[in-house]
Design a protein around this motif. Structure first.
Motif, PDB file in Angstrom:
ATOM      1  N   ALA A  36       0.830  -1.217   0.000  1.00 32.94           N
ATOM      2  CA  ALA A  36       0.000   0.000   0.000  1.00 32.94           C
ATOM      3  C   ALA A  36       0.860   1.260   0.000  1.00 32.94           C
ATOM      4  CB  ALA A  36      -0.945  -0.003   1.207  1.00 32.94           C
ATOM      5  N   LYS A  37       2.038   1.163   0.580  1.00 38.67           N
ATOM      6  CA  LYS A  37       2.937   2.317   0.635  1.00 38.67           C
ATOM      7  C   LYS A  37       3.726   2.505  -0.653  1.00 38.67           C
ATOM      8  CE  LYS A  37       3.810   1.493   5.544  1.00 38.67           C
ATOM      9  NZ  LYS A  37       4.823   1.122   6.527  1.00 38.67           N
ATOM     10  N   MET A  38       3.863   1.435  -1.429  1.00 35.36           N
ATOM     11  CA  MET A  38       4.830   1.459  -2.522  1.00 35.36           C
ATOM     12  C   MET A  38       4.249   1.212  -3.909  1.00 35.36           C
ATOM     13  SD  MET A  38       7.721  -0.700  -0.504  1.00 35.36           S
ATOM     14  CE  MET A  38       9.058  -0.219  -1.574  1.00 35.36           C
ATOM     15  N   ILE A  39       3.003   0.808  -4.002  1.00 36.70           N
ATOM     16  CA  ILE A  39       2.443   0.385  -5.277  1.00 36.70           C
ATOM     17  C   ILE A  39       2.426   1.532  -6.285  1.00 36.70           C
ATOM     18  CG2 ILE A  39       0.010   0.811  -4.674  1.00 36.70           C
ATOM     19  CD1 ILE A  39      -0.443  -2.059  -6.043  1.00 36.70           C
ATOM     20  N   THR A  40       2.740   1.204  -7.534  1.00 40.09           N
ATOM     21  CA  THR A  40       2.785   2.209  -8.598  1.00 40.09           C
ATOM     22  C   THR A  40       1.457   2.246  -9.356  1.00 40.09           C
ATOM     23  OG1 THR A  40       3.571   0.655 -10.284  1.00 40.09           O
ATOM     24  CG2 THR A  40       5.262   1.752  -8.915  1.00 40.09           C
ATOM     25  N   GLU A  43       1.218  -0.782 -11.565  1.00 38.91           N
ATOM     26  CA  GLU A  43       0.817  -1.994 -10.841  1.00 38.91           C
ATOM     27  C   GLU A  43      -0.671  -1.960 -10.497  1.00 38.91           C
ATOM     28  OE1 GLU A  43       5.082  -3.092  -8.733  1.00 38.91           O
ATOM     29  OE2 GLU A  43       3.861  -1.462  -7.909  1.00 38.91           O
ATOM     30  N   LEU A  44      -1.183  -0.782 -10.155  1.00 40.65           N
ATOM     31  CA  LEU A  44      -2.621  -0.669  -9.905  1.00 40.65           C
ATOM     32  C   LEU A  44      -3.413  -0.994 -11.165  1.00 40.65           C
ATOM     33  CD1 LEU A  44      -2.718   2.503  -7.631  1.00 40.65           C
ATOM     34  CD2 LEU A  44      -3.367   0.173  -6.968  1.00 40.65           C
ATOM     35  N   GLY A  45      -2.909  -0.580 -12.307  1.00 43.85           N
ATOM     36  CA  GLY A  45      -3.556  -0.912 -13.579  1.00 43.85           C
ATOM     37  C   GLY A  45      -3.575  -2.416 -13.820  1.00 43.85           C
ATOM     38  N   LYS A  46      -2.460  -3.078 -13.519  1.00 45.51           N
ATOM     39  CA  LYS A  46      -2.393  -4.538 -13.665  1.00 45.51           C
ATOM     40  C   LYS A  46      -3.355  -5.223 -12.693  1.00 45.51           C
ATOM     41  CE  LYS A  46       2.443  -4.837 -15.149  1.00 45.51           C
ATOM     42  NZ  LYS A  46       3.792  -5.307 -14.721  1.00 45.51           N
ATOM     43  N   LEU A  47      -3.435  -4.686 -11.474  1.00 44.81           N
ATOM     44  CA  LEU A  47      -4.360  -5.252 -10.479  1.00 44.81           C
ATOM     45  C   LEU A  47      -5.802  -5.134 -10.949  1.00 44.81           C
ATOM     46  CD1 LEU A  47      -3.316  -4.254  -6.840  1.00 44.81           C
ATOM     47  CD2 LEU A  47      -3.423  -6.523  -7.846  1.00 44.81           C
ATOM     48  N   GLU A  48      -6.126  -3.984 -11.498  1.00 44.94           N
ATOM     49  CA  GLU A  48      -7.488  -3.774 -11.988  1.00 44.94           C
ATOM     50  C   GLU A  48      -7.808  -4.755 -13.116  1.00 44.94           C
ATOM     51  OE1 GLU A  48     -10.475  -0.130 -12.225  1.00 44.94           O
ATOM     52  OE2 GLU A  48      -8.527   0.257 -13.154  1.00 44.94           O
ATOM     53  N   HIS A 121     -11.629  -8.931  -3.285  1.00 43.81           N
ATOM     54  CA  HIS A 121     -10.444  -8.454  -3.986  1.00 43.81           C
ATOM     55  C   HIS A 121     -10.611  -6.986  -4.394  1.00 43.81           C
ATOM     56  CE1 HIS A 121      -9.502 -12.719  -4.085  1.00 43.81           C
ATOM     57  NE2 HIS A 121      -8.242 -12.361  -4.295  1.00 43.81           N
ATOM     58  N   ARG A 122     -11.827  -6.597  -4.696  1.00 42.40           N
ATOM     59  CA  ARG A 122     -12.107  -5.189  -5.023  1.00 42.40           C
ATOM     60  C   ARG A 122     -11.837  -4.319  -3.792  1.00 42.40           C
ATOM     61  NH1 ARG A 122     -12.195  -1.773  -9.095  1.00 42.40           N
ATOM     62  NH2 ARG A 122     -13.172  -3.366 -10.357  1.00 42.40           N
ATOM     63  N   ALA A 123     -12.217  -4.774  -2.616  1.00 44.72           N
ATOM     64  CA  ALA A 123     -11.961  -4.013  -1.388  1.00 44.72           C
ATOM     65  C   ALA A 123     -10.455  -3.872  -1.144  1.00 44.72           C
ATOM     66  CB  ALA A 123     -12.631  -4.693  -0.191  1.00 44.72           C
ATOM     67  N   ILE A 124      -9.702  -4.923  -1.408  1.00 48.78           N
ATOM     68  CA  ILE A 124      -8.241  -4.860  -1.281  1.00 48.78           C
ATOM     69  C   ILE A 124      -7.698  -3.843  -2.274  1.00 48.78           C
ATOM     70  CG2 ILE A 124      -6.083  -6.145  -1.610  1.00 48.78           C
ATOM     71  CD1 ILE A 124      -7.766  -8.697  -0.741  1.00 48.78           C
ATOM     72  N   VAL A 129      -5.497   1.580  -3.811  1.00 47.26           N
ATOM     73  CA  VAL A 129      -5.641   2.843  -4.560  1.00 47.26           C
ATOM     74  C   VAL A 129      -5.534   4.031  -3.596  1.00 47.26           C
ATOM     75  CG1 VAL A 129      -7.282   4.281  -5.856  1.00 47.26           C
ATOM     76  CG2 VAL A 129      -6.965   1.870  -6.482  1.00 47.26           C
ATOM     77  N   GLU A 130      -6.137   3.881  -2.424  1.00 43.42           N
ATOM     78  CA  GLU A 130      -6.105   4.939  -1.412  1.00 43.42           C
ATOM     79  C   GLU A 130      -4.782   4.971  -0.645  1.00 43.42           C
ATOM     80  OE1 GLU A 130      -8.448   7.301  -0.925  1.00 43.42           O
ATOM     81  OE2 GLU A 130      -9.443   6.429  -2.690  1.00 43.42           O
ATOM     82  N   ARG A 131      -3.940   3.976  -0.886  1.00 39.36           N
ATOM     83  CA  ARG A 131      -2.663   3.818  -0.181  1.00 39.36           C
ATOM     84  C   ARG A 131      -2.873   3.769   1.334  1.00 39.36           C
ATOM     85  NH1 ARG A 131       0.516   3.700  -4.235  1.00 39.36           N
ATOM     86  NH2 ARG A 131       0.318   5.025  -6.032  1.00 39.36           N
ATOM     87  N   ASP A 132      -3.966   3.093   1.690  1.00 41.78           N
ATOM     88  CA  ASP A 132      -4.364   2.968   3.097  1.00 41.78           C
ATOM     89  C   ASP A 132      -3.867   1.621   3.633  1.00 41.78           C
ATOM     90  OD1 ASP A 132      -5.712   2.555   5.534  1.00 41.78           O
ATOM     91  OD2 ASP A 132      -7.456   3.707   4.855  1.00 41.78           O
TER      92      ASP A 132
END
Length: 173
Positions: A36-40, A43-48, A121-124, A129-132
């Motif tokens: 959550a602190k480091m994701i680019t 990578e968020l696009g790949k996760l989606e 998985h959507r909640a994760i 995305v919020e870097r929470d």
């Protein structure tokens, strides 16, 4: 090297679905918190995309392989930029897919709750995305908590069925 294969074979034969899931919850809860602190953004696009693939697996009924699910967790591990986190996550998936009793248990759970799996998985993803960090960890723990509860419920049902079967055998005597 032979010792390594023997060790893995023993793990595949002896690890229970509960043990694997408990380990995944502990390890992957911290992996996602670090990610959550480091994701680019990439990578968020790949996760989606893996979330979309997961939803597609639901529609096609191809839930057993868990390919999109595995990719989702692998991307999170990669986002940590920590080779050990990646290795541990991948090894957990190796056990998940190669220990017959674990694979069967996960297959059964995925087939029962495909939609819930995507929601979790959507909640994760949303927490990432919020870097929470805390929300990501909690979402991962909720995901594995549901699996653990399903495993317990399934084990209880199997044990009750075994008791019924034995009782019926006694009645027949």
């Amino acid at each position: 090297m032979q010792e390594h294969h023997t060790l893995l074979d023993n793990v595949y034969k002896s690890v229970t679905p509960f043990e694997l899931t408990e380990a995944r919850a502990l390890i992957e809860g911290e992996v996602v918190a670090l990610a959550a602190k480091m994701i680019t953004a990439e990578e968020l696009g790949k996760l989606e995309q893996s979330l979309e693939d997961m939803a597609q697996e639901n529609e096609c009924g191809d839930l057993a392989s868990g390919d999109a699910d595995r990719e989702f967790h692998h991307i999170i591990a990669e986002a940590t930029q920590n080779k050990m986190m990646i290795l541990l996550t991948d090894q957990l998936w190796q056990v998940r897919n190669n220990a017959p009793q674990v694979f069967q248990a996960y297959k059964s759970i995925c087939e029962q709750d495909g939609e819930k799996r995507v929601e979790e998985h959507r909640a994760i993803f949303d927490a990432l995305v919020e870097r929470d960090t805390e929300a990501a960890r909690n979402a991962m723990h909720e995901h594995f908590g549901r699996i653990l509860n399903k495993l317990i419920t399934t084990a209880e049902a199997e044990q009750l069925e075994e008791i019924r079967r034995r009782s019926e055998e006694v009645r027949k005597r």
